[in-house]
Design a protein around this motif. Structure first.
Motif, PDB file in Angstrom:
ATOM      1  N   GLY A   1      25.198  37.701  30.875  1.00  0.00           N
ATOM      2  CA  GLY A   1      23.481  37.400  30.189  1.00  0.00           C
ATOM      3  C   GLY A   1      22.932  36.720  30.179  1.00  0.00           C
ATOM      4  O   GLY A   1      22.792  35.734  31.458  1.00  0.00           O
ATOM      5  N   CYS A   2      21.668  36.439  29.406  1.00  0.00           N
ATOM      6  CA  CYS A   2      20.821  35.432  30.074  1.00  0.00           C
ATOM      7  C   CYS A   2      19.494  34.972  28.358  1.00  0.00           C
ATOM      8  O   CYS A   2      20.136  35.433  28.248  1.00  0.00           O
ATOM      9  CB  CYS A   2      19.756  35.410  31.046  1.00  0.00           C
ATOM     10  SG  CYS A   2      18.309  37.892  30.663  1.00  0.00           S
TER      11      CYS A   2
ATOM     12  N   VAL B   1      20.321  40.514  26.743  1.00  0.00           N
ATOM     13  CA  VAL B   1      19.405  38.805  26.855  1.00  0.00           C
ATOM     14  C   VAL B   1      19.063  38.651  25.270  1.00  0.00           C
ATOM     15  O   VAL B   1      18.915  39.377  24.029  1.00  0.00           O
ATOM     16  CB  VAL B   1      18.194  40.144  26.899  1.00  0.00           C
ATOM     17  CG1 VAL B   1      16.960  38.982  26.318  1.00  0.00           C
ATOM     18  CG2 VAL B   1      18.194  40.677  28.194  1.00  0.00           C
TER      19      VAL B   1
ATOM     20  N   ASN C   1      16.062  45.208  28.103  1.00  0.00           N
ATOM     21  CA  ASN C   1      17.101  44.883  28.304  1.00  0.00           C
ATOM     22  C   ASN C   1      17.015  45.765  29.264  1.00  0.00           C
ATOM     23  O   ASN C   1      17.600  47.137  29.393  1.00  0.00           O
ATOM     24  CB  ASN C   1      18.198  44.928  27.356  1.00  0.00           C
ATOM     25  CG  ASN C   1      19.601  44.391  28.085  1.00  0.00           C
ATOM     26  OD1 ASN C   1      19.163  43.704  28.811  1.00  0.00           O
ATOM     27  ND2 ASN C   1      20.543  44.625  27.286  1.00  0.00           N
TER      28      ASN C   1
ATOM     29  N   GLN D   1      15.414  32.588  34.380  1.00  0.00           N
ATOM     30  CA  GLN D   1      15.509  33.073  32.959  1.00  0.00           C
ATOM     31  C   GLN D   1      17.121  32.701  32.861  1.00  0.00           C
ATOM     32  O   GLN D   1      17.823  32.470  31.579  1.00  0.00           O
ATOM     33  CB  GLN D   1      15.978  34.679  32.603  1.00  0.00           C
ATOM     34  CG  GLN D   1      14.687  35.418  32.645  1.00  0.00           C
ATOM     35  CD  GLN D   1      15.013  37.321  33.001  1.00  0.00           C
ATOM     36  OE1 GLN D   1      15.043  37.078  32.672  1.00  0.00           O
ATOM     37  NE2 GLN D   1      13.412  37.616  33.314  1.00  0.00           N
TER      38      GLN D   1
ATOM     39  N   ARG E   1      15.985  35.097  27.105  1.00  0.00           N
ATOM     40  CA  ARG E   1      14.254  35.102  26.850  1.00  0.00           C
ATOM     41  C   ARG E   1      13.726  34.109  28.291  1.00  0.00           C
ATOM     42  O   ARG E   1      13.955  32.514  27.720  1.00  0.00           O
ATOM     43  CB  ARG E   1      13.358  35.611  25.852  1.00  0.00           C
ATOM     44  CG  ARG E   1      14.063  36.933  24.734  1.00  0.00           C
ATOM     45  CD  ARG E   1      13.148  36.710  24.457  1.00  0.00           C
ATOM     46  NE  ARG E   1      13.879  38.202  23.163  1.00  0.00           N
ATOM     47  CZ  ARG E   1      13.566  38.324  21.893  1.00  0.00           C
ATOM     48  NH1 ARG E   1      12.038  37.779  21.361  1.00  0.00           N
ATOM     49  NH2 ARG E   1      13.695  39.077  21.751  1.00  0.00           N
TER      50      ARG E   1
ATOM     51  N   SER F   1      10.637  40.037  29.159  1.00  0.00           N
ATOM     52  CA  SER F   1      11.726  39.461  29.786  1.00  0.00           C
ATOM     53  C   SER F   1      12.675  39.359  28.200  1.00  0.00           C
ATOM     54  O   SER F   1      14.336  39.713  28.275  1.00  0.00           O
ATOM     55  CB  SER F   1      11.745  38.066  30.037  1.00  0.00           C
ATOM     56  OG  SER F   1      12.270  36.858  29.099  1.00  0.00           O
ATOM     57  N   ARG F   2      12.551  40.012  27.323  1.00  0.00           N
ATOM     58  CA  ARG F   2      12.883  40.320  25.972  1.00  0.00           C
ATOM     59  C   ARG F   2      13.414  41.266  26.413  1.00  0.00           C
ATOM     60  O   ARG F   2      14.330  41.735  25.166  1.00  0.00           O
ATOM     61  CB  ARG F   2      12.308  40.451  25.077  1.00  0.00           C
ATOM     62  CG  ARG F   2      11.078  41.824  24.569  1.00  0.00           C
ATOM     63  CD  ARG F   2       9.704  41.209  23.912  1.00  0.00           C
ATOM     64  NE  ARG F   2       9.026  40.237  23.665  1.00  0.00           N
ATOM     65  CZ  ARG F   2       9.175  39.284  22.142  1.00  0.00           C
ATOM     66  NH1 ARG F   2       9.200  39.708  21.535  1.00  0.00           N
ATOM     67  NH2 ARG F   2       7.848  37.652  22.929  1.00  0.00           N
TER      68      ARG F   2
ATOM     69  N   ARG G   1      14.251  41.608  34.743  1.00  0.00           N
ATOM     70  CA  ARG G   1      15.632  40.196  34.933  1.00  0.00           C
ATOM     71  C   ARG G   1      15.423  39.408  36.091  1.00  0.00           C
ATOM     72  O   ARG G   1      14.066  39.458  37.140  1.00  0.00           O
ATOM     73  CB  ARG G   1      16.673  40.628  35.855  1.00  0.00           C
ATOM     74  CG  ARG G   1      17.025  41.678  34.378  1.00  0.00           C
ATOM     75  CD  ARG G   1      18.519  40.839  32.694  1.00  0.00           C
ATOM     76  NE  ARG G   1      16.764  40.306  31.988  1.00  0.00           N
ATOM     77  CZ  ARG G   1      16.027  40.304  30.777  1.00  0.00           C
ATOM     78  NH1 ARG G   1      16.420  41.731  31.366  1.00  0.00           N
ATOM     79  NH2 ARG G   1      15.114  39.856  30.691  1.00  0.00           N
TER      80      ARG G   1
END
Length: 236
Positions: free
Chosen positions: A114-115, A185, A137, A146, A117, A134-135, A142
């Motif tokens: 994952g990453c 995310v 998924n 991030q 935001r 970026s919020r 991506r």
């Protein structure tokens, strides 16, 4: 949970001429972590002409050398990592408070990668709008800025980053993660530098990034992507 049960995280930072950023980033990462003693810092240099390696060593990081290219550098760091979780981070990106606990919590919930935001160090409405996406998924949302965390087991199973890619290596690898496992995310925000946008111009750089995305999805070879990037985008 006993501290002995807490999973170690290996933070892998690929660099070229980042001595100033490293001097700020590594102390920050220790200061905002919940369990800094469970972190391993690995700086992988791709041929710096400054004192990046010396700064990394002075700050207690493991300093490694690699052929130029973030894919090669990050794979080099992953091979030497002792942590069961890998966290790939750019030298100009600052994860949120207690980022290590956020990452471990996600892993405990069976999210193998994952990453965070995204947030830019800029008041630009254009960049704020770009970061807002970026919020979501979706793979198209991506990017390497991030950051990326992944279990070492999953990283090895996927074969790591494709070293044919001088650029776009993060997007290509994240695409494989989406195809084979869970990706999350996290709601917390990572703040990254907008220096490349300031150097190239906001709209101009975003246009060229969009063209690179298009070339990739059209099936262009890695060297074609890099040639386009090298021609149109000024590096940091």
């Amino acid at each position: 949970m006993k501290k002995s049960d807490i999973q170690d995280i290996s933070i892998i930072i690929p660099v070229i001429n980042e001595e100033a950023n490293l001097g700020r980033l590594i102390p920050y990462l220790r200061a905002v972590a919940d369990t800094p003693e469970k972190l391993e810092f690995i700086v992988v240099d791709g041929g710096s002409s400054d004192n990046s390696m010396e700064v990394a060593i002075a700050l207690g990081a493991i300093a490694l050398s690699s052929p130029i290219g973030r894919a090669s550098q990050m794979n080099r760091g992953a091979r030497s990592a002792k942590g069961s979780i890998l966290y790939f981070l750019h030298a100009d990106s600052y994860p949120p408070q207690a980022y290590d606990s956020c990452i471990r919590e996600a892993i405990l919930h069976k999210d193998t990668a994952g990453c965070f935001r995204l947030q830019f160090d800029s008041r630009s409405r254009f960049l704020n709008l770009f970061a807002w996406f970026s919020r979501f998924n979706f793979q198209i949302c991506r990017g390497g800025d991030q950051s990326l965390f992944i279990t070492k087991t999953q990283f090895d199973a996927l074969g790591g980053f494709d070293e044919r890619y001088r650029i776009y290596e993060d997007n290509e690898f994240i695409g494989r993660i989406y195809n084979h496992s869970r990706f999350t995310v996290l709601p917390e925000k990572l703040k990254t530098s907008a220096r490349k946008y300031r150097k190239n111009g906001l709209l101009r750089l975003q246009y060229h990034f969009a063209r690179i995305h298009f070339l990739y999805y059209k099936g262009s070879r890695p060297e074609v992507l890099y040639a386009y990037y090298d021609k149109h985008i000024k590096s940091n």
